[in-house]
Design a protein around this motif. Structure first.
Motif, PDB file in Angstrom:
ATOM      1  N   ASN A   1       0.817  -1.204   0.000  1.00  0.00           N
ATOM      2  CA  ASN A   1       0.000   0.000   0.000  1.00  0.00           C
ATOM      3  C   ASN A   1       0.854   1.258   0.000  1.00  0.00           C
ATOM      4  OD1 ASN A   1      -2.288  -1.528   0.052  1.00  0.00           O
ATOM      5  ND2 ASN A   1      -2.438  -1.535   2.269  1.00  0.00           N
ATOM      6  N   ASN A   2       2.158   1.120   0.089  1.00  0.00           N
ATOM      7  CA  ASN A   2       3.049   2.274   0.117  1.00  0.00           C
ATOM      8  C   ASN A   2       3.637   2.580  -1.256  1.00  0.00           C
ATOM      9  OD1 ASN A   2       2.678   2.589   2.885  1.00  0.00           O
ATOM     10  ND2 ASN A   2       4.199   1.010   3.321  1.00  0.00           N
ATOM     11  N   ASN A   3       3.068   2.032  -2.299  1.00  0.00           N
ATOM     12  CA  ASN A   3       3.556   2.277  -3.654  1.00  0.00           C
ATOM     13  C   ASN A   3       2.772   3.456  -4.237  1.00  0.00           C
ATOM     14  OD1 ASN A   3       4.171   2.306  -6.365  1.00  0.00           O
ATOM     15  ND2 ASN A   3       4.002   0.098  -6.630  1.00  0.00           N
ATOM     16  N   PRO A   4       3.404   4.635  -4.370  1.00  0.00           N
ATOM     17  CA  PRO A   4       2.681   5.822  -4.853  1.00  0.00           C
ATOM     18  C   PRO A   4       2.017   5.622  -6.218  1.00  0.00           C
ATOM     19  CG  PRO A   4       4.844   6.424  -4.014  1.00  0.00           C
ATOM     20  CD  PRO A   4       4.789   4.925  -4.035  1.00  0.00           C
ATOM     21  N   ALA A   5       2.592   4.791  -7.067  1.00  0.00           N
ATOM     22  CA  ALA A   5       2.015   4.566  -8.396  1.00  0.00           C
ATOM     23  C   ALA A   5       0.679   3.823  -8.325  1.00  0.00           C
ATOM     24  CB  ALA A   5       2.993   3.795  -9.268  1.00  0.00           C
ATOM     25  N   MET A   6       0.422   3.114  -7.237  1.00  0.00           N
ATOM     26  CA  MET A   6      -0.805   2.320  -7.108  1.00  0.00           C
ATOM     27  C   MET A   6      -1.814   2.920  -6.121  1.00  0.00           C
ATOM     28  SD  MET A   6      -0.356  -0.329  -9.122  1.00  0.00           S
ATOM     29  CE  MET A   6      -1.490  -1.584  -8.570  1.00  0.00           C
ATOM     30  N   GLU A   7      -1.498   4.050  -5.510  1.00  0.00           N
ATOM     31  CA  GLU A   7      -2.342   4.615  -4.455  1.00  0.00           C
ATOM     32  C   GLU A   7      -3.760   4.948  -4.890  1.00  0.00           C
ATOM     33  OE1 GLU A   7      -0.684   7.911  -2.409  1.00  0.00           O
ATOM     34  OE2 GLU A   7       0.842   6.712  -1.431  1.00  0.00           O
ATOM     35  N   HIS A   8      -3.961   5.294  -6.139  1.00  0.00           N
ATOM     36  CA  HIS A   8      -5.285   5.695  -6.604  1.00  0.00           C
ATOM     37  C   HIS A   8      -5.823   4.730  -7.656  1.00  0.00           C
ATOM     38  CE1 HIS A   8      -5.118   9.453  -4.354  1.00  0.00           C
ATOM     39  NE2 HIS A   8      -3.845   9.480  -4.678  1.00  0.00           N
ATOM     40  N   ILE A   9      -5.373   3.477  -7.578  1.00  0.00           N
ATOM     41  CA  ILE A   9      -5.867   2.426  -8.457  1.00  0.00           C
ATOM     42  C   ILE A   9      -6.634   1.428  -7.596  1.00  0.00           C
ATOM     43  CG2 ILE A   9      -5.260   0.541 -10.027  1.00  0.00           C
ATOM     44  CD1 ILE A   9      -2.838   2.206 -10.872  1.00  0.00           C
ATOM     45  N   TYR A  10      -7.854   1.131  -8.007  1.00  0.00           N
ATOM     46  CA  TYR A  10      -8.735   0.251  -7.257  1.00  0.00           C
ATOM     47  C   TYR A  10      -9.208  -0.871  -8.175  1.00  0.00           C
ATOM     48  CZ  TYR A  10      -8.670   4.576  -4.654  1.00  0.00           C
ATOM     49  OH  TYR A  10      -8.241   5.703  -3.994  1.00  0.00           O
TER      50      TYR A  10
END
Length: 189
Positions: A26-35
């Protein structure tokens, strides 16, 4: 020497797990807004094997799931769809028609109308993970089967191309489908 080799192997193994964890954590900025939005998957691997039965005049609830590790200020909107079962070689499968053989309704039984693309909107308040039901009401029409999908049936998902799994994408968020559990089959009896 044996202790040094053991320590080295331990260090290598730990570093492998840590590097993998960073990419998918959950600490990967590239995936923070991908659901992710999908349906339940009973067997893994597998997918798309879930089936529901509904009798004429009755309604079936089909749970859909939104996967998120965050609470946000925005509320992602996705769409779900219904479609006929693909025809067999002899075109013997009845092609059920929405509004004639079944309806998409809300939890109170109110008939829902699809958007211009044939989808039905579903909002996920503050991007919080959870489950919401899709409701299919069988009318006293033809018996047969339909699919309920969390991905546009006019598009194709390629399990080797992540970009093909995008359901919706805005400046704030992206919602993706799973390549294996994006539809279920509903049998109208």
């Amino acid at each position: 020497m044996k202790k040094i080799i053991t320590l080295f192997v331990y260090t290598v193994i730990c570093s492998l797990f840590i590097s993998c964890d960073e990419e998918w954590s959950n600490n990967n900025p590239a995936m923070e807004h991908i659901y992710y939005y999908g349906l339940g998957n009973v067997q893994f691997p597998g997918g798309n094997e879930l089936q529901y039965n509904v009798n004429q005049g009755e309604t079936v609830a089909i749970p859909t799931y939104f996967f998120s590790a965050y609470s946000r200020s925005y509320s992602p909107v996705v769409a779900y769809y219904t479609s006929p079962i693909p025809q067999d070689e002899g075109n013997t499968i009845p092609q059920l028609v929405c509004g004639t053989d079944y309806q998409v309704v809300d939890k109170d039984g109110n008939v829902l109308s699809p958007d211009n693309n044939g989808g039905y909107s579903m909002t996920w308040p503050n991007a919080i993970k959870g489950s919401q039901n899709v409701y299919i009401k069988a009318l006293n029409g033809t018996k047969g089967a339909i699919r309920v999908l969390t991905y546009d049936p006019n598009k194709t998902i390629d399990a080797t191309d992540v970009s093909s799994t995008t359901i919706t994408k805005t400046n704030e968020y992206e919602v993706r489908a799973f390549s294996e559990n994006y539809y279920v089959t509903v049998y109208i009896k």
